[in-house]
Design a protein around this motif. Structure first.
Motif, PDB file in Angstrom:
ATOM      1  N   LEU A   1       0.812  -1.223   0.000  1.00 56.10           N
ATOM      2  CA  LEU A   1       0.000   0.000   0.000  1.00 56.10           C
ATOM      3  C   LEU A   1       0.846   1.274   0.000  1.00 56.10           C
ATOM      4  O   LEU A   1       0.594   2.188  -0.771  1.00 56.10           O
ATOM      5  CB  LEU A   1      -0.966   0.018   1.187  1.00 56.10           C
ATOM      6  CG  LEU A   1      -1.949   1.183   1.232  1.00 56.10           C
ATOM      7  CD1 LEU A   1      -2.866   1.177   0.004  1.00 56.10           C
ATOM      8  CD2 LEU A   1      -2.774   1.139   2.497  1.00 56.10           C
ATOM      9  N   PHE A   2       1.866   1.327   0.856  1.00 52.93           N
ATOM     10  CA  PHE A   2       2.718   2.510   0.939  1.00 52.93           C
ATOM     11  C   PHE A   2       4.181   2.175   0.620  1.00 52.93           C
ATOM     12  O   PHE A   2       5.101   2.808   1.121  1.00 52.93           O
ATOM     13  CB  PHE A   2       2.606   3.146   2.327  1.00 52.93           C
ATOM     14  CG  PHE A   2       1.209   3.570   2.670  1.00 52.93           C
ATOM     15  CD1 PHE A   2       0.605   4.620   2.004  1.00 52.93           C
ATOM     16  CD2 PHE A   2       0.484   2.900   3.638  1.00 52.93           C
ATOM     17  CE1 PHE A   2      -0.692   5.009   2.306  1.00 52.93           C
ATOM     18  CE2 PHE A   2      -0.812   3.286   3.959  1.00 52.93           C
ATOM     19  CZ  PHE A   2      -1.399   4.336   3.288  1.00 52.93           C
ATOM     20  N   PHE A   3       4.380   1.189  -0.217  1.00 49.09           N
ATOM     21  CA  PHE A   3       5.733   0.754  -0.585  1.00 49.09           C
ATOM     22  C   PHE A   3       6.543   1.925  -1.123  1.00 49.09           C
ATOM     23  O   PHE A   3       6.126   2.628  -2.041  1.00 49.09           O
ATOM     24  CB  PHE A   3       5.640  -0.347  -1.652  1.00 49.09           C
ATOM     25  CG  PHE A   3       6.974  -0.848  -2.123  1.00 49.09           C
ATOM     26  CD1 PHE A   3       7.618  -1.871  -1.464  1.00 49.09           C
ATOM     27  CD2 PHE A   3       7.588  -0.282  -3.227  1.00 49.09           C
ATOM     28  CE1 PHE A   3       8.848  -2.330  -1.884  1.00 49.09           C
ATOM     29  CE2 PHE A   3       8.816  -0.729  -3.669  1.00 49.09           C
ATOM     30  CZ  PHE A   3       9.457  -1.758  -2.986  1.00 49.09           C
ATOM     31  N   SER A   4       7.694   2.156  -0.527  1.00 52.07           N
ATOM     32  CA  SER A   4       8.643   3.170  -0.972  1.00 52.07           C
ATOM     33  C   SER A   4       8.066   4.593  -0.985  1.00 52.07           C
ATOM     34  O   SER A   4       8.436   5.409  -1.811  1.00 52.07           O
ATOM     35  CB  SER A   4       9.208   2.806  -2.351  1.00 52.07           C
ATOM     36  OG  SER A   4      10.429   3.458  -2.562  1.00 52.07           O
ATOM     37  N   CYS A   5       7.186   4.863  -0.030  1.00 57.20           N
ATOM     38  CA  CYS A   5       6.704   6.234   0.193  1.00 57.20           C
ATOM     39  C   CYS A   5       7.694   6.849   1.177  1.00 57.20           C
ATOM     40  O   CYS A   5       7.453   6.914   2.385  1.00 57.20           O
ATOM     41  CB  CYS A   5       5.283   6.228   0.747  1.00 57.20           C
ATOM     42  SG  CYS A   5       4.043   5.696  -0.442  1.00 57.20           S
ATOM     43  N   ASN A   6       8.813   7.285   0.671  1.00 58.24           N
ATOM     44  CA  ASN A   6       9.973   7.673   1.470  1.00 58.24           C
ATOM     45  C   ASN A   6       9.756   8.850   2.410  1.00 58.24           C
ATOM     46  O   ASN A   6      10.537   9.049   3.331  1.00 58.24           O
ATOM     47  CB  ASN A   6      11.162   7.989   0.551  1.00 58.24           C
ATOM     48  CG  ASN A   6      11.458   6.831  -0.375  1.00 58.24           C
ATOM     49  OD1 ASN A   6      11.114   6.880  -1.536  1.00 58.24           O
ATOM     50  ND2 ASN A   6      12.072   5.793   0.145  1.00 58.24           N
ATOM     51  N   ALA A   7       8.717   9.633   2.217  1.00 52.73           N
ATOM     52  CA  ALA A   7       8.442  10.784   3.084  1.00 52.73           C
ATOM     53  C   ALA A   7       7.321  10.500   4.083  1.00 52.73           C
ATOM     54  O   ALA A   7       7.077  11.310   4.983  1.00 52.73           O
ATOM     55  CB  ALA A   7       8.079  12.000   2.237  1.00 52.73           C
ATOM     56  N   LEU A   8       6.642   9.362   3.967  1.00 56.56           N
ATOM     57  CA  LEU A   8       5.480   9.071   4.815  1.00 56.56           C
ATOM     58  C   LEU A   8       5.899   8.880   6.268  1.00 56.56           C
ATOM     59  O   LEU A   8       6.657   7.980   6.605  1.00 56.56           O
ATOM     60  CB  LEU A   8       4.741   7.824   4.329  1.00 56.56           C
ATOM     61  CG  LEU A   8       3.471   7.446   5.090  1.00 56.56           C
ATOM     62  CD1 LEU A   8       2.453   8.582   5.072  1.00 56.56           C
ATOM     63  CD2 LEU A   8       2.864   6.172   4.527  1.00 56.56           C
TER      64      LEU A   8
END
Length: 189
Positions: free
Chosen positions: A127-134
């Motif tokens: 779902l949030f794979f590689s959302c580096n700023a999350l």
């Protein structure tokens, strides 16, 4: 600019995919669904205004567009697989979304804040794979499963697994390089 001020009920699959010029979209009050790949790979599409009657955003609808200025209408309950993958959105409110597909926000490198539906039971794979700023999101106490690769590479400094979670996929928290605190709530087996 595309202004759908007509009687469309849905934006058809691939309707504006691969557009090199489209920068903004405003859809009519009659649109209920954004079709598969409808605005995918639109490299200049930054702004989309959806009416509060859209219920479904289909697979790959905005994938790899330049989408940055976006507010999800409260009417949206379903977002299918890869719908926003590799877009430039920075925050999104999913309070009314009850169905999320796999990898909906994968590789959204600017995504910092997410509000999830308080009754959500499952976090889909990637779902949030590689959302580096999350770094800003709370898992609802109703979540029972977290799919594989869901939070890989996110920027959380602390993360809590609710007591309700009974199933974890593989590689869920890999690459969380800013993680300082990890909690599994009491009552979780």
């Amino acid at each position: 600019v595309f202004d759908a001020g007509c009687a469309f009920k849905a934006i058809p699959d691939y309707a504006f995919a691969y557009s090199d010029a489209l920068t903004s979209v405003r859809l009519s009050e009659k649109i209920e669904k954004v079709g598969k790949y409808a605005f995918a790979y639109d490299g200049k599409l930054e702004t989309v205004i959806l009416p509060d009657c859209v219920e479904t955003i289909a697979t790959y609808a905005f994938r790899e567009s330049a989408l940055a200025n976006f507010v999800l209408p409260s009417s949206v309950t379903t977002i299918e697989t890869y719908a926003f993958t590799e877009t430039n959105i920075t925050e999104i409110d999913l309070s009314n979304v009850t169905v999320l597909g796999n990898s909906v926000f994968a590789n959204c490198e600017l995504l910092e804040k997410v509000v999830l539906n308080g009754t959500l039971e499952s976090i889909p794979t990637g779902l949030f794979f590689s959302c580096n700023a999350l770094k800003d999101m709370n898992l609802p106490a109703t979540v029972t499963s977290i799919g594989s690769d869901s939070f890989v590479g996110t920027a959380f400094e602390s993360f809590t697994i609710p007591a309700s979670v009974s199933t974890l996929g593989i590689n869920v928290f890999s690459g969380m390089n800013k993680l300082k605190s990890f909690t599994v709530e009491a009552g979780n087996d």
